[in-house]
Motif scaffolding. Structure first.
Motif, PDB file in Angstrom:
ATOM      1  N   LYS A  16      -2.667   7.364   1.634  1.00  0.00           N
ATOM      2  CA  LYS A  16      -3.133   8.733   1.379  1.00  0.00           C
ATOM      3  C   LYS A  16      -4.307   8.734   0.405  1.00  0.00           C
ATOM      4  O   LYS A  16      -5.271   9.477   0.585  1.00  0.00           O
ATOM      5  CB  LYS A  16      -1.994   9.593   0.845  1.00  0.00           C
ATOM      6  CG  LYS A  16      -0.951   9.906   1.894  1.00  0.00           C
ATOM      7  CD  LYS A  16       0.172  10.731   1.341  1.00  0.00           C
ATOM      8  CE  LYS A  16       1.221  10.979   2.403  1.00  0.00           C
ATOM      9  NZ  LYS A  16       2.340  11.793   1.903  1.00  0.00           N
ATOM     10  N   LEU A  17      -4.228   7.889  -0.621  1.00  0.00           N
ATOM     11  CA  LEU A  17      -5.328   7.805  -1.580  1.00  0.00           C
ATOM     12  C   LEU A  17      -6.581   7.244  -0.922  1.00  0.00           C
ATOM     13  O   LEU A  17      -7.691   7.709  -1.174  1.00  0.00           O
ATOM     14  CB  LEU A  17      -4.926   6.954  -2.784  1.00  0.00           C
ATOM     15  CG  LEU A  17      -3.908   7.572  -3.732  1.00  0.00           C
ATOM     16  CD1 LEU A  17      -3.407   6.534  -4.729  1.00  0.00           C
ATOM     17  CD2 LEU A  17      -4.505   8.759  -4.466  1.00  0.00           C
ATOM     18  N   ARG A  18      -6.427   6.241  -0.066  1.00  0.00           N
ATOM     19  CA  ARG A  18      -7.574   5.654   0.642  1.00  0.00           C
ATOM     20  C   ARG A  18      -8.206   6.680   1.590  1.00  0.00           C
ATOM     21  O   ARG A  18      -9.431   6.726   1.733  1.00  0.00           O
ATOM     22  CB  ARG A  18      -7.164   4.410   1.427  1.00  0.00           C
ATOM     23  CG  ARG A  18      -6.635   3.279   0.577  1.00  0.00           C
ATOM     24  CD  ARG A  18      -7.711   2.378   0.096  1.00  0.00           C
ATOM     25  NE  ARG A  18      -7.147   1.314  -0.729  1.00  0.00           N
ATOM     26  CZ  ARG A  18      -7.835   0.626  -1.611  1.00  0.00           C
ATOM     27  NH1 ARG A  18      -9.113   0.878  -1.797  1.00  0.00           N
ATOM     28  NH2 ARG A  18      -7.270  -0.314  -2.334  1.00  0.00           N
ATOM     29  N   VAL A  37     -10.509   8.493  -7.523  1.00  0.00           N
ATOM     30  CA  VAL A  37      -9.642   9.283  -6.644  1.00  0.00           C
ATOM     31  C   VAL A  37      -8.237   9.372  -7.235  1.00  0.00           C
ATOM     32  O   VAL A  37      -7.635  10.447  -7.273  1.00  0.00           O
ATOM     33  CB  VAL A  37      -9.597   8.670  -5.225  1.00  0.00           C
ATOM     34  CG1 VAL A  37      -8.586   9.376  -4.345  1.00  0.00           C
ATOM     35  CG2 VAL A  37     -10.975   8.703  -4.584  1.00  0.00           C
ATOM     36  N   LEU A  38      -7.732   8.254  -7.714  1.00  0.00           N
ATOM     37  CA  LEU A  38      -6.399   8.231  -8.308  1.00  0.00           C
ATOM     38  C   LEU A  38      -6.338   9.127  -9.551  1.00  0.00           C
ATOM     39  O   LEU A  38      -5.419   9.937  -9.696  1.00  0.00           O
ATOM     40  CB  LEU A  38      -6.006   6.796  -8.662  1.00  0.00           C
ATOM     41  CG  LEU A  38      -4.650   6.588  -9.317  1.00  0.00           C
ATOM     42  CD1 LEU A  38      -3.529   7.123  -8.439  1.00  0.00           C
ATOM     43  CD2 LEU A  38      -4.440   5.131  -9.615  1.00  0.00           C
ATOM     44  N   ASN A  39      -7.324   9.013 -10.431  1.00  0.00           N
ATOM     45  CA  ASN A  39      -7.354   9.841 -11.643  1.00  0.00           C
ATOM     46  C   ASN A  39      -7.474  11.323 -11.316  1.00  0.00           C
ATOM     47  O   ASN A  39      -6.780  12.152 -11.911  1.00  0.00           O
ATOM     48  CB  ASN A  39      -8.500   9.408 -12.560  1.00  0.00           C
ATOM     49  CG  ASN A  39      -8.167   8.152 -13.325  1.00  0.00           C
ATOM     50  OD1 ASN A  39      -7.068   7.995 -13.819  1.00  0.00           O
ATOM     51  ND2 ASN A  39      -9.132   7.268 -13.415  1.00  0.00           N
ATOM     52  N   ASP A  40      -8.339  11.678 -10.365  1.00  0.00           N
ATOM     53  CA  ASP A  40      -8.491  13.084  -9.976  1.00  0.00           C
ATOM     54  C   ASP A  40      -7.192  13.640  -9.413  1.00  0.00           C
ATOM     55  O   ASP A  40      -6.785  14.759  -9.722  1.00  0.00           O
ATOM     56  CB  ASP A  40      -9.619  13.244  -8.948  1.00  0.00           C
ATOM     57  CG  ASP A  40     -10.990  13.008  -9.547  1.00  0.00           C
ATOM     58  OD1 ASP A  40     -11.124  12.967 -10.798  1.00  0.00           O
ATOM     59  OD2 ASP A  40     -11.952  12.856  -8.750  1.00  0.00           O
ATOM     60  N   LEU A  42      -4.090  12.552  -9.972  1.00  0.00           N
ATOM     61  CA  LEU A  42      -3.102  12.678 -11.054  1.00  0.00           C
ATOM     62  C   LEU A  42      -3.404  13.873 -11.944  1.00  0.00           C
ATOM     63  O   LEU A  42      -2.484  14.591 -12.348  1.00  0.00           O
ATOM     64  CB  LEU A  42      -3.055  11.393 -11.883  1.00  0.00           C
ATOM     65  CG  LEU A  42      -2.407  10.189 -11.210  1.00  0.00           C
ATOM     66  CD1 LEU A  42      -2.594   8.944 -12.044  1.00  0.00           C
ATOM     67  CD2 LEU A  42      -0.938  10.452 -10.950  1.00  0.00           C
ATOM     68  N   ARG A  43      -4.670  14.112 -12.238  1.00  0.00           N
ATOM     69  CA  ARG A  43      -5.037  15.269 -13.068  1.00  0.00           C
ATOM     70  C   ARG A  43      -4.608  16.569 -12.415  1.00  0.00           C
ATOM     71  O   ARG A  43      -4.098  17.466 -13.080  1.00  0.00           O
ATOM     72  CB  ARG A  43      -6.542  15.278 -13.322  1.00  0.00           C
ATOM     73  CG  ARG A  43      -6.964  14.401 -14.442  1.00  0.00           C
ATOM     74  CD  ARG A  43      -8.427  14.623 -14.827  1.00  0.00           C
ATOM     75  NE  ARG A  43      -8.819  13.579 -15.743  1.00  0.00           N
ATOM     76  CZ  ARG A  43      -9.457  12.482 -15.417  1.00  0.00           C
ATOM     77  NH1 ARG A  43      -9.816  12.259 -14.160  1.00  0.00           N
ATOM     78  NH2 ARG A  43      -9.765  11.588 -16.310  1.00  0.00           N
TER      79      ARG A  43
END
Length: 47
Positions: A16-18, A37-40, A42-43
């Motif tokens: 999903k992240l990819r 992408v991961l940080n966005d 999670l935020r």
């Protein structure tokens, strides 16, 4: 400031992240890192 951390991510979440990364890359003329992408993501979820 960024911090380097090692984590284990399940395959379904990684897919999903990819996909989210691929969508952002197609919309943008610059590169989009997996970390961004991961940080966005999670935020958005941790608000």
């Amino acid at each position: 400031m960024a911090k380097r951390v090692t984590i284990m991510i399940d395959e379904d979440i990684d897919k999903k992240l990819r996909l989210a990364q691929a969508k952002q890359i197609s919309k943008s003329s610059s590169s989009v890192s997996y970390s961004r992408v991961l940080n966005d993501t999670l935020r958005k979820q941790l608000k």
